[in-house]
Design an enzyme around this catalytic site. Structure first.
Site, PDB file in Angstrom:
ATOM      1  N   HIS B 216       0.820  -1.202   0.084  1.00  0.00           N
ATOM      2  CA  HIS B 216       0.046  -0.021  -0.041  1.00  0.00           C
ATOM      3  C   HIS B 216       0.881   1.156   0.119  1.00  0.00           C
ATOM      4  O   HIS B 216       0.358   2.425  -0.044  1.00  0.00           O
ATOM      5  CB  HIS B 216      -1.042   0.061   1.337  1.00  0.00           C
ATOM      6  CG  HIS B 216      -2.148  -0.730   0.935  1.00  0.00           C
ATOM      7  ND1 HIS B 216      -2.113  -1.951   0.569  1.00  0.00           N
ATOM      8  CD2 HIS B 216      -3.235  -0.667   1.136  1.00  0.00           C
ATOM      9  CE1 HIS B 216      -3.158  -2.532   0.371  1.00  0.00           C
ATOM     10  NE2 HIS B 216      -4.333  -1.838   0.900  1.00  0.00           N
ATOM     11  N   SER B 220      -0.160  -1.026  -6.264  1.00  0.00           N
ATOM     12  CA  SER B 220       0.258  -2.157  -7.206  1.00  0.00           C
ATOM     13  C   SER B 220       0.954  -1.797  -8.312  1.00  0.00           C
ATOM     14  O   SER B 220       0.783  -0.555  -8.860  1.00  0.00           O
ATOM     15  CB  SER B 220      -1.196  -2.855  -7.701  1.00  0.00           C
ATOM     16  OG  SER B 220      -1.950  -3.375  -6.426  1.00  0.00           O
ATOM     17  N   LYS B 244     -14.192  -7.709  -9.537  1.00  0.00           N
ATOM     18  CA  LYS B 244     -13.261  -8.328 -10.249  1.00  0.00           C
ATOM     19  C   LYS B 244     -12.614  -9.582  -9.458  1.00  0.00           C
ATOM     20  O   LYS B 244     -12.628 -10.724 -10.058  1.00  0.00           O
ATOM     21  CB  LYS B 244     -12.143  -7.518 -10.859  1.00  0.00           C
ATOM     22  CG  LYS B 244     -11.448  -8.463 -12.075  1.00  0.00           C
ATOM     23  CD  LYS B 244     -10.390  -7.524 -12.723  1.00  0.00           C
ATOM     24  CE  LYS B 244      -9.656  -8.156 -13.735  1.00  0.00           C
ATOM     25  NZ  LYS B 244      -8.582  -7.293 -14.355  1.00  0.00           N
ATOM     26  N   GLU B 288       5.700 -33.727  -2.081  1.00  0.00           N
ATOM     27  CA  GLU B 288       4.690 -33.440  -2.937  1.00  0.00           C
ATOM     28  C   GLU B 288       4.879 -32.542  -4.009  1.00  0.00           C
ATOM     29  O   GLU B 288       6.116 -31.803  -4.114  1.00  0.00           O
ATOM     30  CB  GLU B 288       3.756 -32.266  -1.758  1.00  0.00           C
ATOM     31  CG  GLU B 288       3.106 -33.119  -0.734  1.00  0.00           C
ATOM     32  CD  GLU B 288       1.969 -33.878  -1.201  1.00  0.00           C
ATOM     33  OE1 GLU B 288       2.190 -34.778  -1.678  1.00  0.00           O
ATOM     34  OE2 GLU B 288       0.889 -33.157  -0.893  1.00  0.00           O
TER      35      GLU B 288
END
Lengths: 187, 433
Positions: B216, B220, B244, B288
């Site tokens: 923040h 972004s 979205k 895994e």
């Protein structure tokens, strides 16, 4: 506060430690020791507990083991391979030059003298701890007639020494003693 | 504001806000007061999906813990009891089991998005670091969680991975004993893994807060990789990106629930339905799927490097493959963030992607396997080499020799076809903000 800070800095310029510097260091050092001392009980609590340590030895009767036969016993939660070796197996282990071994060690140093046919090793691959194959008939014994670890392809010889593959060390020989001719105590 | 529908005029809300301004805090964090680049594409959905998966894993995990027994004699049985006797236990366990895979899928896409669009570049280096810390914590948590059912793969996975630490010179064996609380993976190990598996997700949540905080500060990144030039380049997070993200979540849930309901053991290993046996190692042990590329790197070091033996070398390469990401902001010397404007980088990016996939494939195969006559070990070694070569040589040199395409003037220009008037008109809704 401000003025004393400046005077300490000024003193530092002349390479002289002040009383205040000493107090900072002493208090900081004392605090660090205290934190370390307080931390240790918590770290050490993660080490093996007394009851786990108490299970540290086991006795094995060798009488029923035929020549050429291998058995697996449990010690400290790990498999221990006991191999009643044939004369040829002992010979093949001793005919190898030490310079050909990744972790050079004579076969004589891995067995008790006079009991050369008895090989006792931890059945734990020294690479990443898998149990090597070779204990049961029909299992792969690897290219050197000892054991073969399927996880990452390590080959051990008839003395449990690493010959080929990623494992860095020979199979570990645990502390053990012959109580009498047919009884050993591991641990 | 229109978006708030008079929410902040409500007397109760006002009363609370005066004492604890939590609603305006949320509105500034993830609401109408958080300006976001207007051009984010669907690759930007995966951050919120990762956050969602963390919540799913913590919630399903808490309910599993209510029925699980962390004892070597009871762990396997208690998991089977969850599957057969506990009401909807099968559903909760399958959500948790497949959720781990979903979490990694989402996070890996999130990381590769950041790699392509240069989200690690200034001023977002610490944001990137925090992401790597989250990845490391996720790996530790997932590893310990996989041990808890106490099946064969649980046990031998735990044995192999903890033995990695024995490669450390001098103190390695002591560290392994400390990790185990004994002389092998045993009850003490299972107990502490359970305790830590419960703890670490909350540590992850804490680092996620820092990650979002750092996000923040500068906002972004975006597909163009250029900074916003003004309010016309941004739109409020709510309602535009909340809706979205919600749409993306719905699509993702179809994918997730397909596995939960129709292929719940797709990502698992059949051997883990055999109770742990410390005397017998399964013929082919694999971690895994989300660890496979790193496992391939571990196994590809089969030779000594100077005084470092093969075992330690493999361990260093494996950890190094993640730790090198911390240096990425400085290894990539190009000042252009987005791969869209870097024609040569784009090629190497996809090559790197293929190398990672190949490593994953090699990691899942037996150590001595071959494909078309080529030993997979060789393929793994070439890919391992390229993995590091990409970071240490390719990226630093590209910044010097690559000629990037011209950058757009602003975010709103390409979106609106370059019209000044259109950009100005679009800025109107934000003027109040």
């Amino acid at each position: 506060m401000g003025s004393s800070g400046t005077s300490a800095a000024a003193a530092g310029h002349h390479g002289q430690a002040t009383r205040r510097d000493f107090l900072y260091l002493a208090a900081g050092g004392f605090g660090a020791v205290g934190v370390g001392a307080a931390l240790w009980p918590f770290i050490h609590s993660m080490n093996p507990a007394a009851d786990v340590l108490a299970l540290a030895s086991t006795e094995v009767d060798l009488k029923p083991i035929q020549q050429g036969q291998r058995i697996t016993v449990t010690w400290r939660g790990k498999p221990v391979f006991i191999d009643h070796r044939t004369a040829e197996q002992v010979k093949s282990a001793r005919d190898v030059g030490l310079q050909d071994l990744p972790d050079p060690q004579a076969d004589q140093k891995r067995v008790k003298s006079g009991k050369d046919q008895w090989l006792v090793v931890l059945g734990v691959c020294t690479h990443l701890g898998c149990v090597p194959l070779g204990q049961k008939s029909g299992e792969s014994k690897g290219e050197y007639g000892g054991w073969f670890c399927p996880c990452h392809g390590s080959h051990y010889d008839t003395s449990g020494r690493i010959r080929k593959g990623p494992a860095p060390k020979n199979l570990e020989v645990p502390d053990f003693t012959f109580v009498n001719d047919t009884l050993i105590r591991i641990g | 504001m229109a978006q708030n529908n008079g929410f902040f005029e409500n007397p109760t809300v006002k009363w609370i806000e005066h004492r604890l301004p939590i609603f305006s805090f949320l509105d500034h964090s993830l609401g109408s007061q958080y300006p976001t680049p207007r051009n984010l594409n669907y690759w930007w959905n995966f951050g919120s999906l990762a956050g969602f998966m963390l919540v799913v894993m913590i919630l399903s995990g808490v309910f599993l813990a209510m029925n699980y027994t962390p004892h070597v004699d009871h762990a396997f049985g208690s998991v089977e009891r969850i599957m057969r006797d506990v009401n909807y236990g099968w559903l909760i366990r399958y959500i948790h089991m497949n959720g781990a895979s979903m979490f990694f899928i989402v996070v890996y896409i999130h990381i590769f998005r950041g790699l392509y669009f240069g989200s690690y570049k200034p001023p977002r280096e610490i944001l990137w670091w925090l992401g790597i810390v989250i990845l490391l914590l996720m790996m530790a948590t997932a590893f310990m969680g996989y041990v808890l059912p106490w099946g064969q793969m649980s046990f031998w996975g735990a044995t192999v991975i903890t033995n990695l630490f024995s490669a450390i010179p001098l103190v390695g064996d002591k560290i392994v004993t400390l990790l185990w609380g004994g002389f092998s993976v045993d009850n003490a190990t299972l107990n502490r893994f359970f305790a830590l598996h419960y703890l670490l997700p909350f540590v992850i949540a804490g680092v996620v807060v820092l990650h979002i905080w750092a996000l923040h500060v500068h906002g972004s990144n975006n597909p163009l990789g250029i900074d916003a030039r003004g309010p016309q380049d941004k739109i409020p997070f709510h309602p535009y990106y909340t809706v979205k993200d919600a749409f993306g979540l719905a699509v993702f849930m179809i994918f997730f629930m397909f596995f939960v309901f129709f292929a719940p053991n797709f990502f698992g290993e059949p051997d883990n339905y055999i109770p742990a046996n410390p005397m017998v190692t399964p013929a082919h042990i694999v971690p895994e799927w989300y660890f496979l590329p790193f496992y391939a790197i571990l196994r590809s070091v089969t030779f000594n490097i100077l005084f470092i033996d093969a075992k330690l070398g493999g361990v260093l390469a494996m950890f190094g493959s993640i730790l090198i990401l911390f240096l990425l902001p400085w290894l990539d010397t190009s000042r252009v963030r987005s791969g869209r404007f870097r024609p040569v980088f784009k090629v190497f990016y996809w090559l790197f992607f293929v190398v990672c996939m190949l490593l994953g494939w090699v990691g899942g195969q037996p150590a001595d396997a071959t494909a078309a006559g080529i030993p997979l070990l060789r393929i793994g070694q070439v890919c391992t080499f390229w993995y590091f070569f990409h970071f240490v040589v390719v990226l630093p040199l590209l910044g010097w020799f690559e000629r990037p395409r011209p950058l757009p003037i602003s975010i709103s220009q390409p979106v609106l076809g370059g019209g000044r008037i259109a950009a100005a008109a679009a800025s109107k809704p934000m003027e109040k903000a």
